[in-house]
Design an enzyme around this catalytic site. Structure first.
Site, short mmCIF file in Angstrom:
data_model
loop_
_atom_site.label_atom_id
_atom_site.label_comp_id
_atom_site.label_asym_id
_atom_site.label_seq_id
_atom_site.Cartn_x
_atom_site.Cartn_y
_atom_site.Cartn_z
CE LYS A 52 49.22 46.70 31.67
NZ LYS A 52 49.34 48.16 31.92
N GLY A 53 48.67 41.59 36.06
CA GLY A 53 48.74 41.43 37.51
C GLY A 53 49.65 40.33 38.02
CD GLU A 108 43.66 36.43 37.63
OE1 GLU A 108 44.65 37.03 37.17
OE2 GLU A 108 42.49 36.68 37.28
CG ASP A 109 46.07 39.64 39.72
OD1 ASP A 109 45.10 38.92 39.40
OD2 ASP A 109 46.12 40.85 39.45
CG ASP A 112 36.54 39.92 43.51
OD1 ASP A 112 35.89 39.36 44.40
OD2 ASP A 112 36.42 41.13 43.27
CG PHE A 161 41.13 47.63 45.70
CD1 PHE A 161 40.44 46.95 44.71
CD2 PHE A 161 42.27 48.33 45.35
CE1 PHE A 161 40.89 46.96 43.39
CE2 PHE A 161 42.73 48.36 44.04
CZ PHE A 161 42.03 47.65 43.06
CG ASP A 168 46.35 47.83 38.56
OD1 ASP A 168 45.81 46.72 38.70
OD2 ASP A 168 45.85 48.73 37.85
NE ARG A 174 50.02 46.94 36.64
CZ ARG A 174 48.87 46.27 36.59
NH1 ARG A 174 48.71 45.19 37.30
NH2 ARG A 174 47.89 46.69 35.80
P1 5GP Z 1 37.35 38.27 38.89
O1 5GP Z 1 37.18 38.02 37.42
O2 5GP Z 1 37.81 37.04 39.66
O3 5GP Z 1 36.15 38.91 39.51
O4 5GP Z 1 38.43 39.41 39.03
C1 5GP Z 1 39.75 39.15 39.08
C2 5GP Z 1 40.51 40.38 38.69
O5 5GP Z 1 39.96 41.54 39.34
C3 5GP Z 1 41.94 40.28 39.15
O6 5GP Z 1 42.75 39.69 38.18
C4 5GP Z 1 42.27 41.73 39.40
O7 5GP Z 1 42.68 42.32 38.18
C5 5GP Z 1 40.98 42.37 39.82
N1 5GP Z 1 40.88 42.44 41.30
C6 5GP Z 1 40.00 41.80 42.09
N2 5GP Z 1 40.20 42.10 43.38
C7 5GP Z 1 41.23 42.98 43.41
C8 5GP Z 1 41.93 43.68 44.47
O8 5GP Z 1 41.67 43.56 45.68
N3 5GP Z 1 42.95 44.48 44.08
C9 5GP Z 1 43.31 44.65 42.77
N4 5GP Z 1 44.33 45.46 42.52
N5 5GP Z 1 42.68 44.02 41.76
C10 5GP Z 1 41.65 43.19 42.08
MG MG Z 2 43.94 40.87 36.76
#
Ligand code: 5GP
Ligand code: MG
Length: 183
Positions: A52-53, A108-109, A112, A161, A168, A174
């Site tokens: 949803k991000g 993508e939001d 990470d 974070f 969220d 959100r």
């Molecule tokens: P990845 O697969 O790149 O490790 O993680 C990406 C997902 O982790 C993002 O789509 C999000 O849902 C979550 N995420 C990573 N860092 C943050 C953050 O600082 N805040 C929030 N709310 N979600 C995060």
């Molecule tokens: Mg996400």
């Protein structure tokens, strides 16, 4: 901005810091829209938001892209906060049947580790699109798992974070119009 923010949207939680203001986001999204349009001089473009991000980012971004495009969303299966790490991710909601020949811009939001995106790209690639690129609102630059570096990035994210503008914490926050870190 480092002042504590009193915002009725926060249900008593304190924002530690506003990382990106509503105005900064709007300016950056306008510029990104131009970058995206310039990168696709022709062909059919499908903007695919990861729910949803990305829902707010997608809705703002597509209105700033001056070219024809279509919009769809992807929902990826997850257990709690963990992605299915079998190397195959399940698409809970599948976009239009054929992606063949389309330019896909995956939105993508926040990136990470990059694990989410890498798995989604692997699945989408099987459906023979003309291209797949990633547009991330935020990039934490930890992406050791990422096979596809985002071609378009809104902002480099601080190592905190973040919530707001689609992001969220336990489904809250959100709807903040800015991006902030929580106390
Ligand atoms: P990845 O697969 O790149 O490790 O993680 C990406 C997902 O982790 C993002 O789509 C999000 O849902 C979550 N995420 C990573 N860092 C943050 C953050 O600082 N805040 C929030 N709310 N979600 C995060
Ligand atoms: Mg996400």
């Amino acid at each position: 901005m480092s002042a504590f923010v009193a915002d009725p949207r926060l249900a008593g939680r304190k924002v530690k810091r506003i990382a990106f203001t509503e105005e900064q986001i709007a300016a950056r999204v306008r510029a990104l829209g131009q970058e995206v349009a310039a990168a696709y001089p022709d062909g059919n473009l499908l903007v695919l938001g990861l729910l949803k991000g990305s829902f707010i980012f997608v809705s703002d971004l597509v209105r700033q892209v001056p070219r024809p495009l279509q919009v769809d969303f992807l929902v990826v299966s997850s257990y709690g906060n963990e992605m299915v790490s079998s190397g195959h991710v399940r698409l809970v909601y599948d976009p239009q049947a054929s992606l063949q020949g389309l330019h896909i811009l995956l939105v993508e939001d926040i990136v990470d580790s990059g694990r989410t995106l890498s798995l989604v790209i692997e699945v989408l690639q099987e459906r023979q699109p003309a291209s797949i690129e990633v547009c991330a609102l935020l990039d934490k630059h930890h992406a050791t798992h990422l096979t596809h570096a985002p071609r378009f990035v809104g902002f480099d994210a601080p190592n905190e974070f973040l919530v707001g503008y689609g992001l969220d914490h336990a489904e809250n926050f959100r709807h903040l119009p800015y991006i902030a870190s929580l106390e």
